[in-house]
Design a protein around this motif. Structure first.
Motif, PDB file in Angstrom:
ATOM      1  N   LYS A   1      -5.941  -5.226  -3.422  1.00 60.44           N
ATOM      2  CA  LYS A   1      -5.914  -4.958  -1.980  1.00 60.44           C
ATOM      3  C   LYS A   1      -6.422  -6.184  -1.222  1.00 60.44           C
TER       4      LYS A   1
ATOM      5  N   PHE B   1       2.626   1.563  -3.473  1.00 62.47           N
ATOM      6  CA  PHE B   1       1.697   2.065  -4.497  1.00 62.47           C
ATOM      7  C   PHE B   1       1.403   3.549  -4.271  1.00 62.47           C
ATOM      8  N   LYS B   2       1.248   3.939  -2.991  1.00 60.76           N
ATOM      9  CA  LYS B   2       0.957   5.341  -2.669  1.00 60.76           C
ATOM     10  C   LYS B   2       2.125   6.229  -3.089  1.00 60.76           C
TER      11      LYS B   2
ATOM     12  N   ARG C   1       2.132   6.820  -6.574  1.00 61.62           N
ATOM     13  CA  ARG C   1       0.880   7.478  -6.987  1.00 61.62           C
ATOM     14  C   ARG C   1       0.064   6.581  -7.913  1.00 61.62           C
ATOM     15  N   VAL C   2      -0.028   5.315  -7.523  1.00 64.65           N
ATOM     16  CA  VAL C   2      -0.803   4.336  -8.276  1.00 64.65           C
ATOM     17  C   VAL C   2      -1.929   3.848  -7.376  1.00 64.65           C
ATOM     18  N   ASP C   3      -3.144   3.848  -7.903  1.00 66.78           N
ATOM     19  CA  ASP C   3      -4.279   3.357  -7.133  1.00 66.78           C
ATOM     20  C   ASP C   3      -4.263   1.833  -7.106  1.00 66.78           C
ATOM     21  N   ILE C   4      -4.593   1.286  -5.959  1.00 66.16           N
ATOM     22  CA  ILE C   4      -4.674  -0.174  -5.815  1.00 66.16           C
ATOM     23  C   ILE C   4      -6.121  -0.575  -6.045  1.00 66.16           C
ATOM     24  N   SER C   5      -6.327  -1.516  -6.929  1.00 63.70           N
ATOM     25  CA  SER C   5      -7.689  -1.984  -7.169  1.00 63.70           C
ATOM     26  C   SER C   5      -8.159  -2.771  -5.946  1.00 63.70           C
ATOM     27  N   PRO C   6      -9.466  -2.803  -5.700  1.00 67.98           N
ATOM     28  CA  PRO C   6      -9.983  -3.570  -4.566  1.00 67.98           C
ATOM     29  C   PRO C   6      -9.568  -5.047  -4.624  1.00 67.98           C
TER      30      PRO C   6
ATOM     31  N   GLY D   1       0.832  -1.210   0.000  1.00 64.40           N
ATOM     32  CA  GLY D   1       0.000   0.000   0.000  1.00 64.40           C
ATOM     33  C   GLY D   1       0.862   1.253   0.000  1.00 64.40           C
TER      34      GLY D   1
END
Length: 175
Positions: A93, A81-82, A85-90, A78
């Motif tokens: 996660k 990825f933060k 600056r990449v969003d983690i898909s549900p 997490g």
């Protein structure tokens, strides 16, 4: 006598580690399992049989091992990825969460006394089975081993030097 010089050199080299203060440091109340786990984790991500010395790869791999060991998959990845600056898909996660849950379940199970006894019994049974095979082969080849007490059953009455010899067998302890 012949190794006196070597002994003297070694004694001098280790003298600093034989001081009372240094020896007391090794008697800490902490568990070494965490250290062992970290070593295993580093070995997984940065195996010794691979060379990573000319790139940042080794440092990255060791950092991953440390991050996963200290924070778990969800927290470590997490933060990676933060930072990127990449969003983690549900779905991803959830994968990290499930991985952390599975690891904690395994660790929790391994800490229980009955699981420790089961592992010890399995290891002891394996040792006795290997010893049985060795003794069976020794009896078949007419070679005799003084370690016959290590087997869990009486394989044969052997003869050595024309005298019949009864093999004494010790059974494995009950765990």
């Amino acid at each position: 006598e012949k190794d006196a010089h070597l002994y003297k050199i070694m004694k001098e080299a280790y003298a600093c580690f034989q001081k009372k203060e240094i020896l007391l440091q090794s008697m800490h109340p902490y568990d070494t399992q965490k250290n062992e786990g970290m070593n295993n984790s580093v070995a997984k991500y940065a195996p010794k049989n691979k060379t990573f010395s000319r790139t940042m790869s080794l440092q990255n791999r060791v950092s991953i091992a440390v991050g996963l060991q200290n924070g778990g998959h969800e927290k470590f990845w997490g933060s990676v990825f933060k930072e990127l600056r990449v969003d983690i898909s549900p779905r991803i996660k959830n994968y990290f969460v499930q991985k952390d849950v599975a690891i904690e379940k395994r660790r929790s199970k391994q800490r229980k006394a009955e699981e420790k006894r089961r592992r010890a019994k399995k290891q002891l049974d394996k040792m006795y089975e290997e010893n049985r095979k060795v003794m069976k082969d020794a009896a078949a080849n007419k070679t005799y081993c003084s370690a016959s007490f290590m087997t869990g059953d009486n394989l044969s009455n052997s003869t050595a030097g024309g005298k019949k010899k009864e093999t004494t067998i010790l059974q494995p302890p009950k765990l």
